[in-house]
Design a protein around this motif. Structure first.
Motif, mmCIF file in Angstrom:
data_model
loop_
_atom_site.group_PDB
_atom_site.id
_atom_site.type_symbol
_atom_site.label_atom_id
_atom_site.label_comp_id
_atom_site.label_asym_id
_atom_site.label_seq_id
_atom_site.Cartn_x
_atom_site.Cartn_y
_atom_site.Cartn_z
ATOM 1 N N LEU A 33 -12.393 9.008 -13.105
ATOM 2 C CA LEU A 33 -11.844 7.863 -12.395
ATOM 3 C C LEU A 33 -10.789 7.138 -13.221
ATOM 4 N N ALA A 34 -9.783 6.637 -12.520
ATOM 5 C CA ALA A 34 -8.726 5.848 -13.164
ATOM 6 C C ALA A 34 -8.962 4.385 -12.802
ATOM 7 N N ASP A 35 -9.888 3.761 -13.506
ATOM 8 C CA ASP A 35 -10.233 2.371 -13.244
ATOM 9 C C ASP A 35 -9.205 1.475 -13.925
ATOM 10 N N PRO A 36 -8.450 0.666 -13.164
ATOM 11 C CA PRO A 36 -7.471 -0.213 -13.794
ATOM 12 C C PRO A 36 -8.064 -1.156 -14.832
ATOM 13 N N MET A 37 -9.356 -1.462 -14.733
ATOM 14 C CA MET A 37 -9.979 -2.325 -15.734
ATOM 15 C C MET A 37 -10.037 -1.644 -17.101
ATOM 16 N N ARG A 38 -10.006 -0.317 -17.115
ATOM 17 C CA ARG A 38 -9.977 0.394 -18.395
ATOM 18 C C ARG A 38 -8.570 0.448 -18.971
ATOM 19 N N SER A 39 -7.587 0.670 -18.103
ATOM 20 C CA SER A 39 -6.227 0.858 -18.599
ATOM 21 C C SER A 39 -5.513 -0.451 -18.913
ATOM 22 N N VAL A 40 -6.022 -1.583 -18.422
ATOM 23 C CA VAL A 40 -5.306 -2.840 -18.601
ATOM 24 C C VAL A 40 -5.114 -3.186 -20.075
ATOM 25 N N VAL B 45 1.702 -12.655 -14.969
ATOM 26 C CA VAL B 45 1.048 -12.347 -13.701
ATOM 27 C C VAL B 45 1.111 -13.568 -12.790
ATOM 28 N N PHE B 46 1.653 -13.366 -11.586
ATOM 29 C CA PHE B 46 1.711 -14.408 -10.574
ATOM 30 C C PHE B 46 0.800 -13.992 -9.431
ATOM 31 N N ASP B 47 -0.110 -14.877 -9.030
ATOM 32 C CA ASP B 47 -1.028 -14.529 -7.953
ATOM 33 C C ASP B 47 -0.822 -15.452 -6.758
ATOM 34 N N ALA B 48 -1.221 -14.982 -5.582
ATOM 35 C CA ALA B 48 -1.086 -15.780 -4.373
ATOM 36 C C ALA B 48 -2.079 -15.309 -3.326
ATOM 37 N N ASP B 49 -2.705 -16.271 -2.663
ATOM 38 C CA ASP B 49 -3.580 -16.000 -1.531
ATOM 39 C C ASP B 49 -2.711 -16.010 -0.278
ATOM 40 N N ALA C 160 -9.702 -10.011 -9.034
ATOM 41 C CA ALA C 160 -9.609 -11.227 -9.837
ATOM 42 C C ALA C 160 -9.827 -10.953 -11.324
ATOM 43 N N ALA C 161 -10.800 -10.083 -11.656
ATOM 44 C CA ALA C 161 -11.091 -9.816 -13.066
ATOM 45 C C ALA C 161 -9.909 -9.132 -13.753
ATOM 46 N N TRP C 162 -9.212 -8.254 -13.026
ATOM 47 C CA TRP C 162 -8.049 -7.574 -13.609
ATOM 48 C C TRP C 162 -6.951 -8.582 -13.911
ATOM 49 N N GLU C 163 -6.741 -9.534 -13.014
ATOM 50 C CA GLU C 163 -5.735 -10.576 -13.262
ATOM 51 C C GLU C 163 -5.985 -11.281 -14.590
ATOM 52 N N GLU C 164 -7.220 -11.697 -14.801
ATOM 53 C CA GLU C 164 -7.557 -12.415 -16.029
ATOM 54 C C GLU C 164 -7.336 -11.529 -17.250
ATOM 55 N N ALA C 165 -7.762 -10.271 -17.149
ATOM 56 C CA ALA C 165 -7.588 -9.358 -18.278
ATOM 57 C C ALA C 165 -6.110 -9.100 -18.557
ATOM 58 N N ALA C 166 -5.303 -8.994 -17.527
ATOM 59 C CA ALA C 166 -3.868 -8.760 -17.702
ATOM 60 C C ALA C 166 -3.196 -9.958 -18.375
ATOM 61 N N ARG C 167 -3.595 -11.153 -18.014
ATOM 62 C CA ARG C 167 -3.023 -12.341 -18.661
ATOM 63 C C ARG C 167 -3.409 -12.389 -20.131
ATOM 64 N N THR D 173 7.431 -8.141 -14.530
ATOM 65 C CA THR D 173 6.917 -9.291 -13.801
ATOM 66 C C THR D 173 5.916 -8.760 -12.784
ATOM 67 N N VAL D 174 4.676 -9.251 -12.850
ATOM 68 C CA VAL D 174 3.584 -8.683 -12.065
ATOM 69 C C VAL D 174 3.078 -9.711 -11.052
ATOM 70 N N PHE D 175 2.897 -9.253 -9.816
ATOM 71 C CA PHE D 175 2.332 -10.089 -8.758
ATOM 72 C C PHE D 175 1.045 -9.435 -8.261
ATOM 73 N N VAL D 176 0.011 -10.246 -8.104
ATOM 74 C CA VAL D 176 -1.241 -9.784 -7.506
ATOM 75 C C VAL D 176 -1.495 -10.667 -6.294
ATOM 76 N N VAL D 177 -1.478 -10.062 -5.106
ATOM 77 C CA VAL D 177 -1.591 -10.839 -3.873
ATOM 78 C C VAL D 177 -2.685 -10.251 -2.997
ATOM 79 N N GLY D 178 -3.240 -11.086 -2.136
ATOM 80 C CA GLY D 178 -4.255 -10.640 -1.204
ATOM 81 C C GLY D 178 -4.841 -11.819 -0.462
ATOM 82 N N ASP D 179 -5.623 -11.508 0.553
ATOM 83 C CA ASP D 179 -6.317 -12.525 1.339
ATOM 84 C C ASP D 179 -7.744 -12.631 0.805
#
Length: 455
Positions: free
Chosen positions: A247-254, A293-297, A280-287, A262-268
């Motif tokens: 598996l390629a888990d982004p939590m491992r590669s971060v 990282v810019f996030d938006a609901d 959400a956990a990946w956002e924190e790890a990336a920062r 410039t990274v954006f993480v968006v979602g509802d």
């Protein structure tokens, strides 16, 4: 064995060849000519449901003969990766590459150490022509920049096995190599990557592999696979542990990301397909890793043809809009504010049509279009706007099959449909943009349907 192969070939031909649309000028109930995917060395067509479920192999010679094929060798395997290109043929500094999510309505199984598919929505099916048309329509509102819609392994014409390749290291390696080849072919310098759902997980992993990503937009994506797969009782499925090394888990590669992107993480946050906690956990790890990282609901949409269930999952259109605007130099904070307030990022262009011009442009016409709210699924609409007010939708793989009938009419200088209400129409070259709201936002884009390639 020769007799068995002959029987199997006949079965494949019978289920793969759609009926033909008489209005397109084709005769006969069944097209028995050799199919393009077979002529190019593919064992199946992964634009279809049958090919998606079965997976496909391809030959190097057949792949290299395709203008939209890239032969990839990553050592452990070789595959033909397909793409759809829209936009400028002139050299550009930056290219947009979009990675789609999993097929709508897909259900997966894990038996005997392997993944397979039990079912997928009939609305998954596309053709190379319909997907290229979507790429061209997207590029029509993003001038000056090529737009690539990437075919993930085992999907949208690419060889591979989607169920097995999904969320794996091989999928990331194949997509990484495909981007490198596109860059070599077309001569641009860097990328603005955009990915929706599982395609967003690919983008997150590519950040740890590439130094030429200018902007990365990740939408409604499972960036923590353990959280994503965890059952309601808190247990982690057996297949997650069994396939842990694949598996390629982004939590491992971060932790390996060394990027100036410039990274954006968006979602509802109401998303019922990919919970907010899965990104959400990946956002924190990336920062913590030092990424911007810019996030938006934002508001997630659904495809009505997949049923009444609300998932709030589809956010692909905002992702590709942000990728373009970011590559054009707009600041991350400005774009985050636009996302949070729902302001349009792309400004629709074109001349507003009068009521009579709308009637002339639509009445009696067969048009291909895309609804911007469902972008991310790669869906194209094949429609016929009857002069009497009937609006018919047809299946992209089976153009004789009507999937829905609605009503349309014109009020003043606005186009109205029984599904979507009344909106203005802008003419921009070969495209018709349906726009609404204040300020104007894109609702849908249409153009004359291309000739049926099976005619």
């Amino acid at each position: 064995m020769a007799a068995l192969r002959s029987k199997l070939a006949a079965v494949v031909a019978a289920v793969s060849v759609p009926p033909l649309l008489a209005a397109a000028g084709c005769a006969g109930a069944v097209d028995r000519r050799p199919q393009p995917w077979a002529a190019h060395g593919f064992s199946a067509d992964t634009f279809t449901r049958e090919g998606l479920i079965s997976g496909a192999t391809a030959t190097e010679a057949g792949c290299r003969a395709l203008p939209d094929g890239i032969w990839i060798d990553i050592g452990s395997r070789r595959e033909c990766i397909r793409f759809s290109l829209g936009g400028t043929e002139q050299p550009a500094r930056t290219a947009i590459a979009f990675f789609p999510g999993d097929p709508g309505g897909a259900s997966y199984r894990f038996v005997g150490g392997r993944f397979g598919m039990d079912a997928v929505s009939d609305f998954y099916q596309h053709t190379a022509e319909s997907r290229r048309f979507v790429a061209e329509m997207v590029a029509s509102v993003m001038p000056g920049m090529p737009v690539f819609l990437m075919g993930r392994p085992g999907m949208h014409g690419s060889s591979g096995d989607h169920a097995e390749d999904r969320h794996t290291r091989d999928e990331v390696l194949l997509m990484d190599a495909a981007l490198t080849e596109l860059k070599r072919r077309h001569g641009f310098q860097d990328f603005a990557l955009s990915g929706f759902s599982s395609g967003g997980a690919i983008v997150a992993n590519l950040l740890a592999r590439r130094d030429d990503i200018r902007c990365a937009v990740i939408a409604s994506a499972p960036l923590d696979l353990t959280t994503f797969h965890r059952r309601q009782d808190g247990a982690v499925p057996d297949h997650l542990a069994m396939r842990n090394g694949d598996l390629a888990d982004p939590m491992r590669s971060v932790g390996s990301i060394r990027s100036n992107a410039t990274v954006f993480v968006v979602g509802d946050t109401r998303d019922r397909n990919v919970p907010h906690a899965a990104w959400a956990a990946w956002e924190e790890a990336a920062r913590r890793q030092g990424l911007r990282v810019f996030d938006a609901d934002i508001t997630g949409f659904d495809r009505p043809e997949l049923g009444p269930k609300k998932t709030y999952h589809i956010t692909g259109v905002r992702a590709v809009e942000v990728a373009y605007a970011c590559a054009m130099g707009r600041s991350g904070e400005t774009l985050r504010q636009a996302l949070r307030t729902g302001e349009p990022i792309l400004s629709p262009q074109g001349r507003r049509l009068s009521g009579e011009e709308i009637k002339a442009a639509f009445a009696g016409r067969r048009l291909t279009g895309t609804a911007w709210s469902s972008f991310g699924t790669g869906a194209a609409r094949y429609t016929h706007w009857g002069p009497g007010g009937d609006l018919s939708h047809f299946h992209p793989q089976r153009p004789a099959e009507r999937t829905a009938t609605r009503r349309w009419w014109v009020e003043g200088d606005r186009l109205c449909t029984s599904d979507d209400g009344c909106d203005a129409v802008l003419a921009d070259g070969r495209f018709l943009h349906v726009v609404g709201g204040e300020p104007l936002q894109l609702r849908a884009t249409f153009a004359a349907a291309p000739p049926d390639p099976r005619s």
